[in-house]
Design a protein around this motif. Structure first.
Motif, PDB file in Angstrom:
ATOM      1  N   SER A 252      27.906 -64.037   3.105  1.00 24.46           N
ATOM      2  CA  SER A 252      28.379 -63.110   4.117  1.00 24.46           C
ATOM      3  C   SER A 252      29.853 -63.387   4.373  1.00 24.46           C
ATOM      4  O   SER A 252      30.232 -64.509   4.712  1.00 24.46           O
ATOM      5  N   SER A 253      30.694 -62.335   4.184  1.00 24.48           N
ATOM      6  CA  SER A 253      32.132 -62.534   4.326  1.00 24.48           C
ATOM      7  C   SER A 253      32.806 -61.215   4.642  1.00 24.48           C
ATOM      8  O   SER A 253      32.477 -60.174   4.056  1.00 24.48           O
ATOM      9  N   GLU A 254      33.743 -61.252   5.593  1.00 23.72           N
ATOM     10  CA  GLU A 254      34.566 -60.099   5.953  1.00 23.72           C
ATOM     11  C   GLU A 254      33.720 -58.867   6.274  1.00 23.72           C
ATOM     12  O   GLU A 254      34.021 -57.739   5.861  1.00 23.72           O
ATOM     13  N   GLY A 255      32.638 -59.080   7.002  1.00 21.09           N
ATOM     14  CA  GLY A 255      31.804 -57.967   7.444  1.00 21.09           C
ATOM     15  C   GLY A 255      30.820 -57.448   6.429  1.00 21.09           C
ATOM     16  O   GLY A 255      30.074 -56.505   6.706  1.00 21.09           O
ATOM     17  N   LEU A 256      30.798 -58.052   5.234  1.00 27.88           N
ATOM     18  CA  LEU A 256      29.864 -57.627   4.188  1.00 27.88           C
ATOM     19  C   LEU A 256      28.902 -58.758   3.849  1.00 27.88           C
ATOM     20  O   LEU A 256      29.298 -59.926   3.790  1.00 27.88           O
ATOM     21  N   ALA A 257      27.644 -58.401   3.621  1.00 28.55           N
ATOM     22  CA  ALA A 257      26.639 -59.362   3.188  1.00 28.55           C
ATOM     23  C   ALA A 257      26.240 -59.059   1.750  1.00 28.55           C
ATOM     24  O   ALA A 257      26.091 -57.896   1.372  1.00 28.55           O
ATOM     25  N   THR A 258      26.113 -60.107   0.950  1.00 25.04           N
ATOM     26  CA  THR A 258      25.597 -59.957  -0.411  1.00 25.04           C
ATOM     27  C   THR A 258      24.128 -60.367  -0.397  1.00 25.04           C
ATOM     28  O   THR A 258      23.788 -61.471   0.016  1.00 25.04           O
ATOM     29  N   VAL A 259      23.274 -59.449  -0.829  1.00 25.80           N
ATOM     30  CA  VAL A 259      21.832 -59.667  -0.782  1.00 25.80           C
ATOM     31  C   VAL A 259      21.280 -59.647  -2.198  1.00 25.80           C
ATOM     32  O   VAL A 259      21.596 -58.743  -2.983  1.00 25.80           O
ATOM     33  N   GLU A 260      20.451 -60.615  -2.509  1.00 29.06           N
ATOM     34  CA  GLU A 260      19.831 -60.667  -3.843  1.00 29.06           C
ATOM     35  C   GLU A 260      18.428 -60.079  -3.770  1.00 29.06           C
ATOM     36  O   GLU A 260      17.599 -60.512  -2.967  1.00 29.06           O
ATOM     37  N   VAL A 261      18.169 -59.072  -4.609  1.00 25.03           N
ATOM     38  CA  VAL A 261      16.853 -58.445  -4.707  1.00 25.03           C
ATOM     39  C   VAL A 261      16.409 -58.512  -6.157  1.00 25.03           C
ATOM     40  O   VAL A 261      17.004 -57.851  -7.024  1.00 25.03           O
ATOM     41  N   ARG A 262      15.447 -59.353  -6.440  1.00 25.59           N
ATOM     42  CA  ARG A 262      14.932 -59.519  -7.811  1.00 25.59           C
ATOM     43  C   ARG A 262      16.048 -59.779  -8.815  1.00 25.59           C
ATOM     44  O   ARG A 262      16.084 -59.212  -9.911  1.00 25.59           O
ATOM     45  N   GLY A 263      16.995 -60.626  -8.417  1.00 26.96           N
ATOM     46  CA  GLY A 263      18.082 -61.002  -9.307  1.00 26.96           C
ATOM     47  C   GLY A 263      19.244 -60.039  -9.336  1.00 26.96           C
ATOM     48  O   GLY A 263      20.247 -60.289 -10.022  1.00 26.96           O
ATOM     49  N   VAL A 264      19.163 -58.929  -8.607  1.00 33.73           N
ATOM     50  CA  VAL A 264      20.246 -57.949  -8.540  1.00 33.73           C
ATOM     51  C   VAL A 264      20.984 -58.114  -7.215  1.00 33.73           C
ATOM     52  O   VAL A 264      20.355 -58.223  -6.158  1.00 33.73           O
ATOM     53  N   ALA A 265      22.304 -58.136  -7.260  1.00 36.07           N
ATOM     54  CA  ALA A 265      23.108 -58.295  -6.049  1.00 36.07           C
ATOM     55  C   ALA A 265      23.430 -56.934  -5.446  1.00 36.07           C
ATOM     56  O   ALA A 265      23.897 -56.030  -6.142  1.00 36.07           O
ATOM     57  N   LEU A 266      23.168 -56.798  -4.155  1.00 33.89           N
ATOM     58  CA  LEU A 266      23.516 -55.595  -3.402  1.00 33.89           C
ATOM     59  C   LEU A 266      24.448 -55.978  -2.262  1.00 33.89           C
ATOM     60  O   LEU A 266      24.349 -57.087  -1.721  1.00 33.89           O
ATOM     61  N   HIS A 267      25.327 -55.060  -1.878  1.00 32.43           N
ATOM     62  CA  HIS A 267      26.234 -55.294  -0.765  1.00 32.43           C
ATOM     63  C   HIS A 267      25.817 -54.422   0.414  1.00 32.43           C
ATOM     64  O   HIS A 267      25.542 -53.230   0.260  1.00 32.43           O
TER      65      HIS A 267
END
Length: 368
Positions: A252-267
């Motif tokens: 989580s940085s600069e108001g954005l979260a990086t989320v991992e879903v089944r090995g795929v990164a989503l913002h």
């Protein structure tokens, strides 16, 4: 075999519809069941029948081995006999009583020393001991919600009924209190039924979910499964979220979260206090599809995938995708023709970070 609460009732409203509810709730182990649906669908009527505040024309309610209602046999247990805890959306706190006085209401059948002990332990559980001498008008919305919940659980109920418990709170506070309420419900280990029309509350609070539409139970299942796989178009229209997947916030940085879903990164947009384990929720209409590689776009998420299914939704078409995880999009019929979408077609899906909604997931055993 696990003990259950079994409900099979019908109540008519002349000129409108007949509420027909048939479902079961696990009593042991205790389960949080969500009654989910739009306003006027019959959710609160079902709750009031369970509470003994309204009587159906026919039906039966059985809690474990105890029969609360059997209209054919003439059995109609009162709310007091059912030993319920009820919390309604307006909280209904007594303005002239202190917090302790509100929580003690309904404990008059207990000796004074036991009343004081029960009030103290309930206030401690909800972390509001410091407010015991305060009047409700001096409390914030979140504090009032805790007091109302404390009053509902002080009697050590066999079943807890909550009608839109967070609707009186503003949106930022509602997001924070959701997780707290889920924690309390699991800590209490009391079977609970929660009425809500908010999909984030359904995912955050529920173990099971019953979708209610036009007075009928349309689908029952694990909330994530119901959102991902609605039984029909009526359920799909009511739930309004076509993709709900378990994920984990990895940065989580600069108001954005990086989320991992089944090995795929989503913002996604970062949400304060959401925690690491989340449900990632995406509405189908927030997904833009392109043929081949994505072009220039402001969307933070640009995913490559393949079409797995194309199905009709009347004027629109539902496109099921495999982007490393299942994803559903909705497009016009002309878009299907222009992009030549069919099973196996490679596509690119663009999703803005603000369209990726994060909901706290307190039970980390849930599979993606």
């Amino acid at each position: 075999m696990a003990a259950e609460m079994i409900v099979d009732i019908a109540k008519s409203f002349p000129g409108r519809f007949t509420v027909q509810a048939c479902f079961s709730v696990s009593v042991q182990p205790p389960t949080v069941l969500i009654l989910f649906g739009p306003s006027g669908s019959g959710k609160t009527t079902i709750l009031r029948c369970l509470a003994g505040l309204e009587w159906p024309e026919r039906g039966r309610i059985q809690f474990g081995s105890d029969i609360w209602l059997d209209m054919q046999a003439g059995i109609r247990r009162s709310p007091q006999e059912r030993r319920l805890g009820c919390m309604f959306q307006d909280y209904a706190l007594f303005p002239t009583r202190t917090v302790a006085g509100n929580v003690a209401f309904g404990l008059s059948d207990l000796p004074a020393d036991m009343q004081a002990c029960r009030v103290a332990e309930t206030l401690a559980l909800l972390q509001i001991e410091s407010l015991k001498e305060v009047k409700p008008t001096q409390l914030s919305g979140g504090q009032q919600q805790r007091v109302a919940l404390a009053r509902a659980i002080a009697r050590h109920p066999t079943l807890l009924l909550l009608d839109e418990p967070l609707s009186a709170l503003d949106a930022p506070l509602r997001a924070r209190v959701r997780g707290e309420l889920r924690h309390v419900l699991k800590q209490l280990a009391v079977p609970s039924i929660v009425v809500t029309h908010d999909w984030a509350e359904a995912l955050a609070l529920g173990d099971r979910m019953a979708v209610v539409g036009n007075g009928r139970i349309l689908q029952v299942g694990v909330p994530q499964d119901v959102f991902n796989r609605p039984a029909d178009t009526d359920v799909a229209r009511i739930v309004g979220i076509e993709t709900a997947l378990a994920g984990r916030v990895v940065e989580s940085s600069e108001g954005l979260a990086t989320v991992e879903v089944r090995g795929v990164a989503l913002h996604a947009l970062a949400v304060e206090g959401v925690g690491a384990d989340v449900f990632v929720c995406i509405r189908a209409e927030d997904i833009v599809l392109e043929k081949g590689e994505t072009g220039a776009t402001s969307a933070r998420n640009r995913l490559q995938g393949r079409v797995t299914d194309v199905s009709s939704m009347g004027a629109l078409m539902k496109i099921s995708l495999d982007c490393g995880f299942p994803l559903a999009a909705v497009v016009t019929r002309s878009a299907v023709e222009d992009l030549q979408l069919g099973a196996g077609t490679p596509v690119a899906a663009s999703i803005k970070a603000g369209a990726v909604h994060l909901v706290p997931r307190r039970d980390t055993a849930v599979t993606a």
